[in-house]
Design a protein around this motif. Structure first.
Motif, mmCIF file in Angstrom:
data_model
loop_
_atom_site.group_PDB
_atom_site.id
_atom_site.type_symbol
_atom_site.label_atom_id
_atom_site.label_comp_id
_atom_site.label_asym_id
_atom_site.label_seq_id
_atom_site.Cartn_x
_atom_site.Cartn_y
_atom_site.Cartn_z
ATOM 1 N N ARG A 72 0.778 -1.070 -0.218
ATOM 2 C CA ARG A 72 -0.085 0.059 -0.018
ATOM 3 C C ARG A 72 0.923 1.190 -0.063
ATOM 4 N NH1 ARG A 72 -2.327 -2.331 4.238
ATOM 5 N NH2 ARG A 72 -3.860 -3.622 3.991
ATOM 6 N N GLU A 73 1.860 1.134 0.757
ATOM 7 C CA GLU A 73 2.728 2.355 0.985
ATOM 8 C C GLU A 73 3.634 2.741 -0.359
ATOM 9 O OE1 GLU A 73 5.379 2.211 4.121
ATOM 10 O OE2 GLU A 73 3.954 1.634 5.647
ATOM 11 N N LEU A 74 4.094 1.531 -1.078
ATOM 12 C CA LEU A 74 4.662 1.674 -2.444
ATOM 13 C C LEU A 74 3.668 2.203 -3.488
ATOM 14 C CD1 LEU A 74 6.774 -1.577 -2.339
ATOM 15 C CD2 LEU A 74 7.760 0.955 -2.272
ATOM 16 N N GLU A 75 2.415 1.736 -3.276
ATOM 17 C CA GLU A 75 1.383 1.873 -4.464
ATOM 18 C C GLU A 75 1.226 3.499 -4.267
ATOM 19 O OE1 GLU A 75 -2.595 -0.043 -5.788
ATOM 20 O OE2 GLU A 75 -2.386 0.272 -3.853
ATOM 21 N N GLU A 76 1.078 4.054 -3.056
ATOM 22 C CA GLU A 76 0.850 5.471 -2.898
ATOM 23 C C GLU A 76 2.169 6.341 -3.452
ATOM 24 O OE1 GLU A 76 0.306 6.613 1.233
ATOM 25 O OE2 GLU A 76 -1.726 5.043 1.250
ATOM 26 N N ASP A 77 3.207 5.687 -3.194
ATOM 27 C CA ASP A 77 4.505 6.488 -3.696
ATOM 28 C C ASP A 77 4.561 6.378 -5.220
ATOM 29 O OD1 ASP A 77 5.409 7.047 -1.337
ATOM 30 O OD2 ASP A 77 6.768 5.373 -1.193
ATOM 31 N N CYS A 78 3.935 5.288 -5.761
ATOM 32 C CA CYS A 78 4.060 5.291 -7.253
ATOM 33 C C CYS A 78 3.050 5.895 -7.967
ATOM 34 C CB CYS A 78 3.493 3.623 -7.617
ATOM 35 S SG CYS A 78 3.455 3.207 -9.416
ATOM 36 N N LEU A 79 1.783 6.313 -7.152
ATOM 37 C CA LEU A 79 0.670 6.978 -7.660
ATOM 38 C C LEU A 79 1.352 8.572 -7.597
ATOM 39 C CD1 LEU A 79 -2.361 5.563 -6.317
ATOM 40 C CD2 LEU A 79 -1.680 5.595 -8.581
ATOM 41 N N ASP A 80 2.243 8.809 -6.810
ATOM 42 C CA ASP A 80 2.923 10.158 -6.597
ATOM 43 C C ASP A 80 4.090 10.415 -7.582
ATOM 44 O OD1 ASP A 80 1.292 10.890 -4.666
ATOM 45 O OD2 ASP A 80 2.699 10.189 -2.821
ATOM 46 N N GLY A 81 4.361 9.329 -8.473
ATOM 47 C CA GLY A 81 5.337 9.606 -9.344
ATOM 48 C C GLY A 81 6.456 8.909 -9.142
ATOM 49 N N ASP A 82 6.933 8.139 -8.376
ATOM 50 C CA ASP A 82 8.064 7.464 -7.917
ATOM 51 C C ASP A 82 8.259 6.101 -8.690
ATOM 52 O OD1 ASP A 82 10.468 6.194 -7.018
ATOM 53 O OD2 ASP A 82 9.630 6.421 -4.782
ATOM 54 N N ASP A 83 8.973 6.197 -9.626
ATOM 55 C CA ASP A 83 8.955 5.051 -10.658
ATOM 56 C C ASP A 83 9.774 3.690 -10.146
ATOM 57 O OD1 ASP A 83 8.095 6.142 -12.953
ATOM 58 O OD2 ASP A 83 9.950 6.842 -13.491
ATOM 59 N N SER A 84 10.649 3.950 -9.085
ATOM 60 C CA SER A 84 11.234 2.763 -8.363
ATOM 61 C C SER A 84 10.274 2.118 -7.385
ATOM 62 C CB SER A 84 12.442 3.216 -7.677
ATOM 63 O OG SER A 84 12.263 4.084 -6.582
#
Length: 111
Positions: A72-84
């Protein structure tokens, strides 16, 4: 002295006869008892197997819970534009999908 020996010999024969018989029986059954102990030590009882299975299921449930939180945390970061974070989330989702079938589902019986 002779009359005393006449009385003592039969008594000793009875006493020692029981000891000898007990020793013979003990010696004859010793390998069987030893073998049964070895079998008991080397086999897992159903109760032990059930406890171990319960522990393993709890470990998987805990691992799955941690993975889902991290996902869930990675998904939020991904939606914020973090490709890694997006790449990590894909790998983590694969691990979750692999682990999920091995965790039993409890039914919600609210009736």
């Amino acid at each position: 002295m002779r009359p005393t020996a006449i009385f003592i010999c039969p008594i000793l024969a009875l006493i020692l006869g029981g000891c000898v018989a007990k020793t013979v029986v003990g010696a004859a059954t010793a390998p069987v008892r030893a073998a049964s102990k070895v079998v008991d030590w080397t086999t897992t009882s159903q109760d032990e197997a059930d406890r171990e299975r319960g522990r393993e299921i709890r470990r998987r449930e805990e691992r799955l819970g941690r993975l889902e939180d991290d996902y869930r945390e990675l998904e939020e970061d991904c939606l914020d534009g973090d490709d890694s974070a997006c790449r990590e989330a894909v790998h983590m989702r694969n691990e979750i999908n692999h682990l999920r079938p091995s965790v039993p589902v409890e039914s919600d019986d609210d009736d």
